[in-house]
Design a protein around this motif. Structure first.
Motif, PDB file in Angstrom:
ATOM      1  N   ALA A 142      30.739  18.785  46.746  1.00 56.78           N
ATOM      2  CA  ALA A 142      29.751  19.667  47.372  1.00 56.78           C
ATOM      3  C   ALA A 142      28.652  20.076  46.401  1.00 56.78           C
ATOM      4  N   TYR A 143      28.994  20.206  45.108  1.00 57.82           N
ATOM      5  CA  TYR A 143      28.027  20.713  44.132  1.00 57.82           C
ATOM      6  C   TYR A 143      28.112  19.928  42.835  1.00 57.82           C
ATOM      7  N   ILE A 144      26.964  19.842  42.170  1.00 60.41           N
ATOM      8  CA  ILE A 144      26.882  19.207  40.861  1.00 60.41           C
ATOM      9  C   ILE A 144      26.346  20.230  39.871  1.00 60.41           C
ATOM     10  N   VAL A 145      27.027  20.379  38.748  1.00 59.26           N
ATOM     11  CA  VAL A 145      26.582  21.273  37.680  1.00 59.26           C
ATOM     12  C   VAL A 145      25.987  20.427  36.564  1.00 59.26           C
ATOM     13  N   ASN A 146      24.712  20.624  36.304  1.00 58.27           N
ATOM     14  CA  ASN A 146      24.019  19.914  35.229  1.00 58.27           C
ATOM     15  C   ASN A 146      23.700  20.892  34.100  1.00 58.27           C
ATOM     16  N   THR A 155      20.387  25.329  29.156  1.00 54.03           N
ATOM     17  CA  THR A 155      19.893  25.428  30.530  1.00 54.03           C
ATOM     18  C   THR A 155      20.922  24.802  31.454  1.00 54.03           C
ATOM     19  N   THR A 156      21.257  25.513  32.529  1.00 51.91           N
ATOM     20  CA  THR A 156      22.260  25.045  33.478  1.00 51.91           C
ATOM     21  C   THR A 156      21.716  25.178  34.895  1.00 51.91           C
ATOM     22  N   SER A 157      22.063  24.239  35.756  1.00 48.72           N
ATOM     23  CA  SER A 157      21.653  24.310  37.152  1.00 48.72           C
ATOM     24  C   SER A 157      22.797  23.862  38.041  1.00 48.72           C
ATOM     25  N   VAL A 158      22.786  24.350  39.280  1.00 49.90           N
ATOM     26  CA  VAL A 158      23.761  23.946  40.293  1.00 49.90           C
ATOM     27  C   VAL A 158      22.995  23.323  41.444  1.00 49.90           C
ATOM     28  N   VAL A 159      23.372  22.103  41.820  1.00 50.70           N
ATOM     29  CA  VAL A 159      22.684  21.357  42.866  1.00 50.70           C
ATOM     30  C   VAL A 159      23.610  21.205  44.064  1.00 50.70           C
ATOM     31  N   ASN A 160      23.101  21.494  45.249  1.00 48.30           N
ATOM     32  CA  ASN A 160      23.826  21.241  46.489  1.00 48.30           C
ATOM     33  C   ASN A 160      23.769  19.737  46.755  1.00 48.30           C
ATOM     34  N   ALA A 161      24.906  19.079  46.684  1.00 52.96           N
ATOM     35  CA  ALA A 161      24.917  17.618  46.780  1.00 52.96           C
ATOM     36  C   ALA A 161      24.461  17.125  48.148  1.00 52.96           C
ATOM     37  N   ALA A 162      24.743  17.876  49.197  1.00 57.87           N
ATOM     38  CA  ALA A 162      24.374  17.436  50.539  1.00 57.87           C
ATOM     39  C   ALA A 162      22.867  17.433  50.737  1.00 57.87           C
ATOM     40  N   SER A 163      22.207  18.494  50.262  1.00 56.75           N
ATOM     41  CA  SER A 163      20.763  18.628  50.481  1.00 56.75           C
ATOM     42  C   SER A 163      19.929  18.171  49.293  1.00 56.75           C
ATOM     43  N   GLY A 164      20.550  18.117  48.104  1.00 50.62           N
ATOM     44  CA  GLY A 164      19.800  17.790  46.889  1.00 50.62           C
ATOM     45  C   GLY A 164      19.019  18.959  46.333  1.00 50.62           C
ATOM     46  N   LEU A 165      19.154  20.141  46.936  1.00 47.54           N
ATOM     47  CA  LEU A 165      18.401  21.307  46.486  1.00 47.54           C
ATOM     48  C   LEU A 165      19.106  21.992  45.326  1.00 47.54           C
ATOM     49  N   ILE A 166      18.307  22.511  44.395  1.00 45.05           N
ATOM     50  CA  ILE A 166      18.841  23.331  43.312  1.00 45.05           C
ATOM     51  C   ILE A 166      19.080  24.731  43.867  1.00 45.05           C
ATOM     52  N   VAL A 167      20.329  25.174  43.874  1.00 42.15           N
ATOM     53  CA  VAL A 167      20.638  26.483  44.443  1.00 42.15           C
ATOM     54  C   VAL A 167      20.673  27.570  43.372  1.00 42.15           C
ATOM     55  N   TRP A 168      20.711  27.176  42.101  1.00 41.48           N
ATOM     56  CA  TRP A 168      20.682  28.162  41.008  1.00 41.48           C
ATOM     57  C   TRP A 168      20.352  27.446  39.712  1.00 41.48           C
ATOM     58  N   THR A 169      19.560  28.091  38.879  1.00 42.94           N
ATOM     59  CA  THR A 169      19.297  27.561  37.545  1.00 42.94           C
ATOM     60  C   THR A 169      18.956  28.712  36.623  1.00 42.94           C
ATOM     61  N   LYS A 170      19.333  28.590  35.364  1.00 45.83           N
ATOM     62  CA  LYS A 170      19.023  29.644  34.403  1.00 45.83           C
ATOM     63  C   LYS A 170      19.083  29.074  32.988  1.00 45.83           C
ATOM     64  N   SER A 171      18.246  29.629  32.107  1.00 53.13           N
ATOM     65  CA  SER A 171      18.235  29.249  30.694  1.00 53.13           C
ATOM     66  C   SER A 171      18.699  30.425  29.855  1.00 53.13           C
ATOM     67  N   ARG A 193      30.264  30.075  46.448  1.00 51.96           N
ATOM     68  CA  ARG A 193      30.683  30.719  47.697  1.00 51.96           C
ATOM     69  C   ARG A 193      29.497  31.262  48.480  1.00 51.96           C
ATOM     70  N   SER A 194      28.494  31.788  47.785  1.00 50.77           N
ATOM     71  CA  SER A 194      27.323  32.309  48.498  1.00 50.77           C
ATOM     72  C   SER A 194      26.603  31.188  49.235  1.00 50.77           C
ATOM     73  N   ASP A 195      26.440  30.043  48.579  1.00 52.94           N
ATOM     74  CA  ASP A 195      25.750  28.928  49.214  1.00 52.94           C
ATOM     75  C   ASP A 195      26.571  28.383  50.372  1.00 52.94           C
ATOM     76  N   MET A 196      27.891  28.313  50.195  1.00 54.87           N
ATOM     77  CA  MET A 196      28.752  27.845  51.280  1.00 54.87           C
ATOM     78  C   MET A 196      28.703  28.802  52.469  1.00 54.87           C
ATOM     79  N   SER A 197      28.660  30.098  52.197  1.00 51.76           N
ATOM     80  CA  SER A 197      28.629  31.088  53.274  1.00 51.76           C
ATOM     81  C   SER A 197      27.378  30.954  54.121  1.00 51.76           C
ATOM     82  N   ASN A 198      26.296  30.480  53.504  1.00 51.97           N
ATOM     83  CA  ASN A 198      25.055  30.282  54.241  1.00 51.97           C
ATOM     84  C   ASN A 198      25.081  29.032  55.109  1.00 51.97           C
TER      85      ASN A 198
END
Length: 580
Positions: A248-252, A265-281, A314-319
């Motif tokens: 479901a998610y990829i952590v880069n 720098t870390t980001s979380v990508v929603n694998a289904a949509s390809g959207l970055i759901v969170w990123t921070k440095s 969990r927040s992204d899944m809840s949406n």
């Protein structure tokens, strides 16, 4: 919230006509009064825009158009005049229900950190020296053989810890296969090294492995490493492979170490949509002697944001934005719905969550998390008065459900948290605190456990230990639930710091179970704010079990006698002031 509404509407920089001001006042007051569900185009058209009962939103788009303009007006206000306001009021697209975001919250008494919604990068106190600037250029040390050995050692220690955890997991009888298939897969990719030289490369390896080791101690998802992509094409193919395998998610992540500074720098990508759901440095001074501490602290912080109960996954899944390809997601989504209810404990959310969980355990009797959450909701039904006079029966059902969860998965953290809650609300306070302390040691990256420990200590009168733990939980949570703040406000009331207590109670008063309205009424009464007291009491009246029998309700929460007495007395003073 009403003060912020008044400030916006009276500002000369809020360039709107009177009709849109009325629109804003109406939706904010309806939301604060607990009637957010009624905010539909039809309702607003009749109440604000003078339409009659023949109004057809398809033929007359007045509400949609005015809502679009109001969003634009609010954005303009907060860019300019409202940029230093404490609260931001905004209206999500596709909805007429306003949201409230705290921007410049004053610090909690005794803490220098403000109560923001984002997770801060302040290191743990015992590691403060590890990240202090050295005052000199440390770049030459990066190239030293001593530093290189430190890097290699740190990476190896982390790799061994993560490897052991992942190697052991298939043979751990506490991990139920039936529950694992219903949880989203999270793939942690290799961290990229963006600097030349071995030092950055080893630091990248260490960060990846430390993060895996930390995520392993969190529940609610299946964890995979980049070894899952062995013999596959390079990084660009990771998204497709993740989709094919049901992740479901990829952590880069990436690491850059030069100029006396390390930047992760870390980001979380929603694998289904390809959207970055969170990123921070994150940036830290690069001190060779502090390397292991830096690596450990950053990995812990990132793991908390990604995997905690109210974190990114969990927040992204809840949406509903990610539906991994697993056998059946319905039961997993029911657990997420219950998490959503437990943020606010609203009565309207309780019944749908309970029905959903009851269906889940019928459909999937081997799903430990569903049983655990069902037990937790039975506890809530008893302590919050949702079960009427059948409180003892609810507690018996809670015990049965929790034990079912533990039989399926003896080390399930959700089931153990529910068991600790059941202990507390049935009067077994010492056992509850002991189990919660053990959980805090076993799962150091789960701030919800910290919040439960701080809450239980505080309600039993140990504010000195409990409140700092609650503040730690708030600082380590992406978007803290309102109940994290309740007993910080109560502690301030008992100290007579009424102004600060009111500020914290206002923060927790958005859509909760009514407890903060009691605290808010008490603080307003002590401050002589008759209108604020009356408003808080009106809001409190909507929460029937608490309003009808405050003392009985408070005692059912396991609150110490002295605190119950102070709250009941404060409520009496508030009612006397409001009735004048």
């Amino acid at each position: 919230m009403l003060a912020q509404l008044k400030q916006i509407c009276s500002s000369q920089h809020f360039h709107v006509n009177e009709r849109r001001r009325g629109f804003l006042r109406f939706i904010v007051k309806e939301t604060l009064s607990g009637r957010a569900l009624s905010l539909k185009g039809y309702t607003i058209a009749l109440a604000v825009f003078g339409r009659d009962q023949s109004f057809d939103p398809q033929a007359d788009p007045v509400v949609r158009l005015e809502a679009r303009r109001l969003r634009r007006d609010l954005d303009s206000y907060y860019v300019d005049a409202g940029r230093n306001d404490v609260v931001r009021i905004w209206i999500p697209k596709g909805s007429y229900v306003p949201k409230f975001e705290w921007l410049n919250m004053p610090p909690v008494a005794g803490s220098s950190d403000d109560l923001a919604h984002d997770v801060r990068t302040v290191p743990a106190q015992n590691d403060a020296a590890d990240v202090a600037p050295c005052g000199k250029d440390v770049a030459p040390s990066v190239k030293s053989s001593v530093f290189r050995r430190l890097l290699i050692g740190a990476a190896l220690v982390a790799a061994v810890a993560a490897g052991l955890a992942i190697w052991m997991s298939p043979f751990d009888a506490s991990r139920s296969p039936s529950s694992a298939t219903r949880e989203p897969g999270v793939l942690v990719m290799q961290f990229d090294s963006l600097s030349s030289g071995e030092s950055a490369r080893y630091l990248a390896i260490g960060m990846e492995q430390e993060l895996i080791a930390n995520l392993f101690h969190l529940s609610g998802f299946r964890l995979y490493t980049s070894a899952a992509l062995a013999n596959q094409e390079p990084r660009p193919a990771a998204l497709q492979v993740a989709r094919d395998r049901g992740f479901a998610y990829i952590v880069n992540g990436s690491v850059q170490a030069d100029g006396g500074e390390v930047r992760v720098t870390t980001s979380v990508v929603n694998a289904a949509s390809g959207l970055i759901v969170w990123t921070k440095s994150y940036s830290r001074p690069l001190d060779p002697q502090a390397l292991v501490g830096i690596q450990r602290n950053l990995a812990e912080e990132i793991a908390e944001v990604i995997g905690q109960p109210y974190g990114v996954v969990r927040s992204d899944m809840s949406n509903g934005s990610s539906m991994p390809a697993v056998s059946n997601m319905d039961s997993y989504m029911c657990v997420l719905r219950a998490y959503g209810y437990r943020r606010t404990f609203l009565r309207a959310d309780f019944d749908p969550a309970m029905r959903c969980l009851e269906q889940s355990v019928q459909r999937d009797p081997g799903y430990s998390d569903a049983w655990a959450m069902l037990g937790w909701l039975h506890v809530d039904a008893g302590r919050l008065g949702f079960a009427g006079d059948d409180r003892q029966k609810r507690y018996e059902k809670a015990q049965e459900a929790i034990f079912n969860a533990l039989r399926l998965q003896p080390k399930n953290p959700l089931a153990l948290k529910a068991l600790a809650a059941a202990y507390h609300f049935t009067g077994r306070y010492e056992e509850s605190q002991r189990l919660t302390r053990q959980l805090a040691e076993l799962y150091p990256n789960d701030p919800e456990i910290l919040a439960q420990l701080g809450w239980r200590l505080s309600v039993r009168g140990n504010f000195e230990e409990g409140v700092p733990i609650l503040k730690r939980a708030i600082d380590r949570t992406l978007n803290p639930p309102n109940w994290y703040f309740h007993f910080i406000a109560v502690g301030l009331c008992l100290k007579g710091d009424w102004e600060q207590a009111r500020r914290i109670a206002e923060r927790s008063a958005l859509g909760d179970s009514g407890f903060s309205q009691l605290v808010l009424a008490t603080a307003n009464a002590e401050l002589g704010d008759r209108e604020g007291t009356r408003q808080a009491l009106e809001n409190l009246a909507r929460y029937d079990p608490l309003a009808r029998d405050p003392e009985g309700f408070l005692r059912r929460q396991g609150i110490a006698d002295q605190t119950v007495g102070a709250l009941v007395a404060g409520l009496g003073k508030a009612r006397a002031l409001a009735s004048r």
